[in-house]
Scaffold this motif. Structure first.
Motif, short mmCIF file in Angstrom:
data_model
loop_
_atom_site.label_atom_id
_atom_site.label_comp_id
_atom_site.label_asym_id
_atom_site.label_seq_id
_atom_site.Cartn_x
_atom_site.Cartn_y
_atom_site.Cartn_z
N GLU A 244 138.49 -33.81 -58.05
CA GLU A 244 137.91 -33.32 -59.30
C GLU A 244 138.58 -31.99 -59.62
OE1 GLU A 244 133.58 -31.87 -61.16
OE2 GLU A 244 133.73 -32.53 -59.07
N VAL A 245 138.95 -31.79 -60.89
CA VAL A 245 139.54 -30.50 -61.28
C VAL A 245 138.95 -30.04 -62.61
CG1 VAL A 245 141.73 -30.98 -60.11
CG2 VAL A 245 141.50 -31.51 -62.54
N ALA A 246 138.96 -28.74 -62.83
CA ALA A 246 138.58 -28.13 -64.10
C ALA A 246 139.60 -27.03 -64.38
CB ALA A 246 137.17 -27.57 -64.04
N ILE A 247 140.10 -26.98 -65.61
CA ILE A 247 141.23 -26.08 -65.93
C ILE A 247 141.04 -25.46 -67.30
CG2 ILE A 247 143.76 -25.93 -66.19
CD1 ILE A 247 143.82 -28.78 -64.82
N THR A 248 141.38 -24.18 -67.42
CA THR A 248 141.55 -23.53 -68.72
C THR A 248 142.48 -22.34 -68.52
OG1 THR A 248 140.41 -22.68 -70.68
CG2 THR A 248 139.58 -21.94 -68.55
N HIS A 249 142.88 -21.71 -69.63
CA HIS A 249 143.64 -20.45 -69.60
C HIS A 249 142.82 -19.38 -70.28
CE1 HIS A 249 147.25 -22.82 -68.52
NE2 HIS A 249 147.78 -21.67 -68.17
N GLU A 250 142.92 -18.15 -69.76
CA GLU A 250 142.19 -17.02 -70.35
C GLU A 250 143.18 -16.05 -70.98
OE1 GLU A 250 138.35 -16.14 -67.88
OE2 GLU A 250 139.99 -16.42 -66.45
N ASN A 251 142.69 -14.89 -71.38
CA ASN A 251 143.55 -13.87 -72.00
C ASN A 251 143.93 -12.78 -71.02
OD1 ASN A 251 143.93 -14.74 -74.70
ND2 ASN A 251 141.78 -14.25 -75.13
N GLN A 252 143.35 -12.79 -69.83
CA GLN A 252 143.60 -11.69 -68.91
C GLN A 252 144.71 -12.02 -67.92
OE1 GLN A 252 139.51 -11.74 -68.03
NE2 GLN A 252 139.73 -12.79 -66.08
N TYR A 253 145.05 -11.03 -67.09
CA TYR A 253 146.14 -11.18 -66.14
C TYR A 253 145.68 -11.94 -64.89
CZ TYR A 253 148.56 -7.67 -68.95
OH TYR A 253 149.16 -6.99 -69.97
N GLY A 254 146.66 -12.44 -64.15
CA GLY A 254 146.39 -13.05 -62.86
C GLY A 254 146.15 -14.55 -62.92
N GLU A 255 146.05 -15.15 -61.75
CA GLU A 255 145.70 -16.55 -61.60
C GLU A 255 144.39 -16.61 -60.83
OE1 GLU A 255 148.89 -18.94 -59.88
OE2 GLU A 255 150.39 -17.55 -60.68
N GLU A 256 143.46 -17.42 -61.31
CA GLU A 256 142.13 -17.48 -60.70
C GLU A 256 141.85 -18.92 -60.27
OE1 GLU A 256 137.51 -16.33 -61.93
OE2 GLU A 256 139.16 -16.08 -63.37
N TYR A 257 141.67 -19.11 -58.96
CA TYR A 257 141.45 -20.46 -58.43
C TYR A 257 140.19 -20.51 -57.57
CZ TYR A 257 146.39 -21.16 -59.63
OH TYR A 257 147.59 -21.23 -60.30
N TYR A 258 139.53 -21.66 -57.63
CA TYR A 258 138.40 -21.95 -56.76
C TYR A 258 138.70 -23.31 -56.12
CZ TYR A 258 136.32 -18.22 -59.46
OH TYR A 258 136.07 -17.01 -60.05
#
Length: 630
Positions: A244-258
């Motif tokens: 199962e995966v959930a994905i989006t892009h934000e406006n801030q810096y960095g990569e955020e993974y769970y």
């Protein structure tokens, strides 16, 4: 070494030197092998949270096998109780399951499939490291109870009849001689519980009377942690067999993974997360038919990935990093499995949702432009930093680092130390001098600031490279390309408890929140608490962190003890400082709640809304005499 010393050592190595420890002695002697670091609860990976996790993991495994839709968890100041409604431990094996290593049903794949607890060690470690441990099992109207103290069986009760529903109840109190001055932080427990719910849609967890449940799995996770105004397109939620995966892009810096495996939050990632990152890049390139740079595709991504694996191999007992290369015996490699899923499911989704695909493309191309604009200055700044690192007077490094793993006989000890690696960010030479002289050179480093850093709110990442101090700090932490190679688990801001010190804290927090928010989200940032007062007489010295503690100390020592008010860290001698940064260290974690919106937070406190902030200060100002009176 002198020959006489060698002879003495040789003579001392006899049959009496060889010891055989029973299971509980070994756990208590080497707890780091079983629960990672100990800690006092200020960090989310401290041992007291691992104890709860080990017990709850067994409940989750029952739920995964189709038994029990509810788990009840109660945590008081020190005591923990966990109750599931699964099958219950077979009554004749209740004592063995919690006190005999290599005993359990997880070795039988018919009884447990794709479970997280495979080696039967977890509850034994909880038992051995608790002053009080009680296990109750209910099966088909019969109950069996056993009570332990530090792993030693105190009483095995006879089976009795009961009307309680099936399941297992475990109640324990962590040993205060092992977990000194510990306390549970509710936000950490709540996050832990939400993760269990996201990974087991429909499971109900009652925590201290509050109900937690998720209907949409990882979609709920991303919706809870992202700001709807800050994401570039609606969250993509994809589900397949065992993934199962959930994905989006934000406006801030960095990569955020769970990332998760079999319901376990793998905070250090592993093969499944590496496979996801590679597969996502490959799928996006093929969909847009353009060879975008991988860093541009993943810049500002916020994603969660969960996989189910038969007999997973983790790199430690705490199960924070997956090592398995295949999904199941004889099946596809982890890399091939994730790629096959994404290349079909994500590609289909983007074809069916052209608006989302276009928004993703714009975000990638924006990242590409920003990267190219930075390229020139980044190269020069890195060359300067490389030269400075050879003789970096700002950094007094330690020997163990989070991003370096050891092999051989000292592997477990070294790798448990990695979780304790700390860098203190100090202001001025006097404070850094005291910490440097009293620190543990194995696991504690010191980075010294020249003075007040720049307020970077509203600035682009260009400032990280233009500002020499920020650039050197970035290199010391090794976070230029994300958190994968972070060198220290704990980043501690150590400033004076005065107005200037508070201001420096705010400026540093603004820097991390603006450019490296993942450090804050993943609970790597702390504030060092240092004593405000020293109260002593000829027999005893007490260090106090508040007026209340000072009043208690004065009452205890009586007869007008000597009271010293520390105005700055530089006033505290290295010998004294050693007490405050080792065993008795007090850290205040920086925790972002789910409601926290970073951009709005920074704009309010560090932006130019002077009038609003001025009114807030006036309305909330408190005088020292009022604080003392309280």
């Amino acid at each position: 070494m002198a020959n006489t010393d060698k002879k003495d050592l040789f003579a001392a190595y006899t049959e009496d030197s060889i010891r055989s420890l029973d299971w509980r002695e070994h756990i208590r002697l080497r707890p780091g092998m079983y629960i990672g670091k100990l800690g006092d609860g200020t960090s989310p990976d401290d041992g007291i949270y691992i104890l709860i996790k080990e017990v709850v993991d067994n409940c989750i495994d029952e739920h995964t096998m189709g038994f029990g839709k509810q788990i009840d968890i109660k945590v008081s100041e020190h005591s923990v109780s966990v109750r599931d409604f699964g099958r219950g431990i077979p009554l004749g094996k209740v004592v063995d399951v919690v006190s005999k290593i290599n005993t359990g049903a997880k070795y039988d794949s018919k009884a447990f499939q794709k479970s997280v607890g495979l080696n039967g060690v977890g509850t034994k470690a909880v038992n051995a490291l608790s002053t009080s441990f009680k296990v109750q099992s209910v099966r088909e109207g019969r109950m069996k109870v056993a009570e332990f103290e530090r792993g030693i069986l105190l009483k095995e009760h006879k089976e009795t009849a009961t009307k309680e529903p099936n399941g297992t109840i475990v109640t324990f109190v962590p040993d205060e001689t092992v977990f000194k001055n510990f306390k549970y932080i509710p936000e950490y427990l709540e996050k832990q519980i939400w993760n269990y719910c996201y990974l087991n849609a429909g499971l109900i967890i009652n925590f201290n009377g509050q109900k937690y449940v998720s209907k949409n799995g990882l979609l709920d996770l991303l919706q809870r942690i992202t700001d709807a105004e800050n994401i570039r397109y609606p969250i993509i939620h994809l589900k397949g067999e065992d993934i199962e995966v959930a994905i989006t892009h934000e406006n801030q810096y960095g990569e955020e993974y769970y990332s998760f495996v079999n319901g376990q939050h793998t905070t250090q990632g592993g093969t499944h997360l590496l496979a996801f990152r590679e597969a996502f890049v490959k799928t996006v390139r093929e969909f847009f038919k353009k060879d975008y740079d991988a860093t541009d595709i993943r810049a500002s991504i916020c994603a969660a990935v969960s996989v189910r694996v038969q007999e997973p191999v983790f790199e430690s007992q705490t199960k924070t990093k997956l090592g398995s290369q295949v999904v199941y015996e004889g099946g596809p490699s982890m890399k091939a499995f994730v790629l096959e899923f994404l290349s079909k499911a994500l590609d289909d989704f983007l074809h069916k949702n052209p608006t989302t695909a276009e928004a993703m493309k714009k975000r990638i191309e924006q990242s590409e432009r920003e990267r190219k604009e930075l390229a020139g200055i980044k190269k020069l700044a890195n060359e300067r930093a490389k030269k400075a690192n050879l003789h970096n007077k700002k950094l007094r490094d330690c020997r163990v680092h989070l991003n370096e793993e050891a092999g051989g006989k000292d592997k477990e000890e070294y790798n448990s130390k990695r979780l304790s690696t700390t860098i203190f960010i100090t202001e001025g030479d006097s404070a850094s001098g005291s910490i440097t002289k009293s620190r543990d050179v194995e696991t504690q480093a010191v980075f010294s600031l020249r003075g007040k850093p720049l307020n970077c709110f509203g600035l682009t990442k260009k400032v990280v490279y233009e500002n020499e101090e920020f650039n050197l700090l970035q290199h010391a932490l090794n976070i230029e390309d994300g958190l994968d190679d972070l060198r220290y688990n704990n980043i501690v801001i150590a400033t004076d408890a005065d107005v200037d010190g508070m201001h420096i804290r705010l400026l540093l927090l603004s820097f991390f929140l603006q450019f490296f928010p993942d450090l804050v989200r993943n609970q790597h940032i702390y504030i060092l608490e240092t004593p405000l007062f020293r109260v002593r007489n000829k027999q005893e010295t007490i260090y106090c962190y508040s007026e209340e503690e000072k009043a208690k100390a004065v009452k205890k020592l009586g007869n007008k003890p000597e009271i010293t008010r520390f105005k700055g860290l530089g006033e505290i001698s290295p010998d004294e400082f050693g007490k405050f940064i080792k065993e008795d260290i007090r850290l205040q974690p920086i925790i972002l709640s789910k409601e926290t919106q970073i951009n709005k937070l920074l704009e309010y406190y560090m932006g130019k809304n002077t009038q609003n902030r001025q009114e807030f200060i006036i309305n909330n100002l408190r005088y020292e005499k009022d604080l003392v009176a309280e």
